[in-house]
Design a protein around this motif. Structure first.
Motif, PDB file in Angstrom:
ATOM      1  N   UNK A 231       0.817  -1.213   0.000  1.00  0.00           N
ATOM      2  CA  UNK A 231       0.000   0.000   0.000  1.00  0.00           C
ATOM      3  C   UNK A 231       0.854   1.268   0.000  1.00  0.00           C
ATOM      4  N   UNK A 232       2.100   1.139   0.405  1.00  0.00           N
ATOM      5  CA  UNK A 232       2.992   2.306   0.453  1.00  0.00           C
ATOM      6  C   UNK A 232       3.311   2.849  -0.935  1.00  0.00           C
ATOM      7  N   UNK A 233       3.080   2.048  -1.958  1.00  0.00           N
ATOM      8  CA  UNK A 233       3.461   2.456  -3.309  1.00  0.00           C
ATOM      9  C   UNK A 233       2.352   3.207  -4.051  1.00  0.00           C
ATOM     10  N   UNK A 234       1.175   3.314  -3.445  1.00  0.00           N
ATOM     11  CA  UNK A 234       0.075   4.027  -4.102  1.00  0.00           C
ATOM     12  C   UNK A 234       0.438   5.500  -4.259  1.00  0.00           C
ATOM     13  N   UNK A 235       0.238   6.025  -5.465  1.00  0.00           N
ATOM     14  CA  UNK A 235       0.561   7.423  -5.743  1.00  0.00           C
ATOM     15  C   UNK A 235       2.025   7.676  -6.003  1.00  0.00           C
ATOM     16  N   UNK A 236       2.823   6.614  -6.085  1.00  0.00           N
ATOM     17  CA  UNK A 236       4.264   6.746  -6.250  1.00  0.00           C
ATOM     18  C   UNK A 236       4.697   6.304  -7.637  1.00  0.00           C
ATOM     19  N   UNK A 237       5.826   6.827  -8.105  1.00  0.00           N
ATOM     20  CA  UNK A 237       6.491   6.294  -9.295  1.00  0.00           C
ATOM     21  C   UNK A 237       7.811   5.706  -8.839  1.00  0.00           C
TER      22      UNK A 237
END
Length: 326
Positions: A231-237
């Motif tokens: 979930x930490x990768x949501x909104x990330x590139x």
């Protein structure tokens, strides 16, 4: 996530990702490019027992209705469908805009309307252009050094806008130079290997000085899975990189030494990119990927090259080693 859709599942990375998802117990729907031969790309090489586990959806990523239909009932989408060959983008840029930008928009619009739980959009290290500093992290400036890279920048920024405007749970996955079994001969590693296995003494290449960060395809697929499951990768590139580089010349010399040490490299003018378009250095940072997920590289470069050579020896009939594959 239980049921997932992989667009571009018939391609190089997509077929490996499809296998990895099956191995981890996911219910996989494969979006493959519709054609009158009813071929499913590399999925056609899967054993029947594996293929029977996959729901095949032939379509065209440029068609919003087909994309929406394919995405119904899935929890997550791994969007890999794209046109990727840089030389082909020089003379057919319209098709890259339609496929890479409009195709990604179709996925994003459908995901918003269908309330898809996770969307992973595939980027490329080419969006960075020639490294302005190394290792290249996700804050590095973008530079469209080819029509291909420009369309991928556009797709990335559309993806970001859907996160910021509509809170769509997206992640932008940015592999560096993936290689391995099933890669097309337009890429440099299979280009070198297939020419050597075809018995050629003169290996035709373009520029030998650029450096690349090569990641074995199974490690790239593992990166996609790690990003999807955090979930930490949501909104990330997020880069998928080895944080190591090798020049094309040194790469070619290593492969030549393993297959036919008497072969030599010659420059083929048609393989040279325009000077301002050539990306001279790519060396990626994987710090963010390691911080947000449990991903770690499993294959050394040497192991990956050995597996790729072994696979190509058994599958030379799928390649045209005697022409320049654009």
């Amino acid at each position: 996530m239980k049921k997932v859709l992989v667009t571009g599942a018939d391609g190089f990375i997509g077929s490996h990702l499809t296998e990895s998802l099956l191995e981890k117990g996911y219910d996989v729907k494969a979006f493959v490019y519709y054609n009158s031969f009813n071929t499913w790309g590399w999925l056609d090489t899967f054993p029947k027992e594996k293929l029977d586990q996959i729901e095949i959806f032939p379509g065209d990523i440029r068609d919003p209705n087909g994309v929406r239909e394919a995405m119904k009932g899935v929890d997550a989408v791994f969007h890999l469908a794209a046109l990727i060959a840089i030389p082909f983008s020089y003379h057919s840029p319209d098709s890259y805009v339609d496929t890479n930008i409009k195709g990604t928009l179709n996925v994003l619009q459908a995901a918003r309307d269908l309330e898809t739980e996770r969307v992973l959009v595939t980027s490329t290290s080419e969006v960075y252009g020639t490294a302005q500093y190394v290792p290249i992290d996700e804050k590095h400036p973008y530079q469209g050094q080819s029509p291909y890279s420009a369309t991928k920048i556009g797709a990335d920024r559309l993806t970001e806008s859907f996160y910021r405007s509509f809170n769509l749970p997206v992640s932008i996955v940015r592999p560096f130079n993936t290689f391995g079994p099933r890669q097309s001969a337009r890429a440099v590693i299979p280009t070198i290997i297939t020419q050597l296995l075809d018995g050629k003494e003169e290996i035709q290449l373009g520029s030998l000085t650029p450096t690349r960060d090569f990641n074995y395809v199974k490690d790239t697929a593992a990166g996609f899975l790690a990003i999807a499951e955090s979930d930490k990768t949501i909104g990330q590139e997020i880069n998928i990189a080895t944080q190591q580089e090798i020049s094309i010349g040194d790469l070619a010399a290593e492969i030549i030494s393993q297959i036919n040490p008497s072969a030599r490299i010659i420059c083929d003018e048609q393989r040279l990119r325009p000077e301002k378009s050539e990306v001279n250095r790519l060396l990626g940072s994987n710090a963010k990927l390691k911080e947000l997920t449990d991903w770690r590289q499993s294959y050394t470069f040497a192991q990956g090259i050995a597996e790729t050579i072994a696979w190509l020896r058994q599958n030379m009939s799928a390649y045209k080693a005697d022409i320049y594959n654009v």
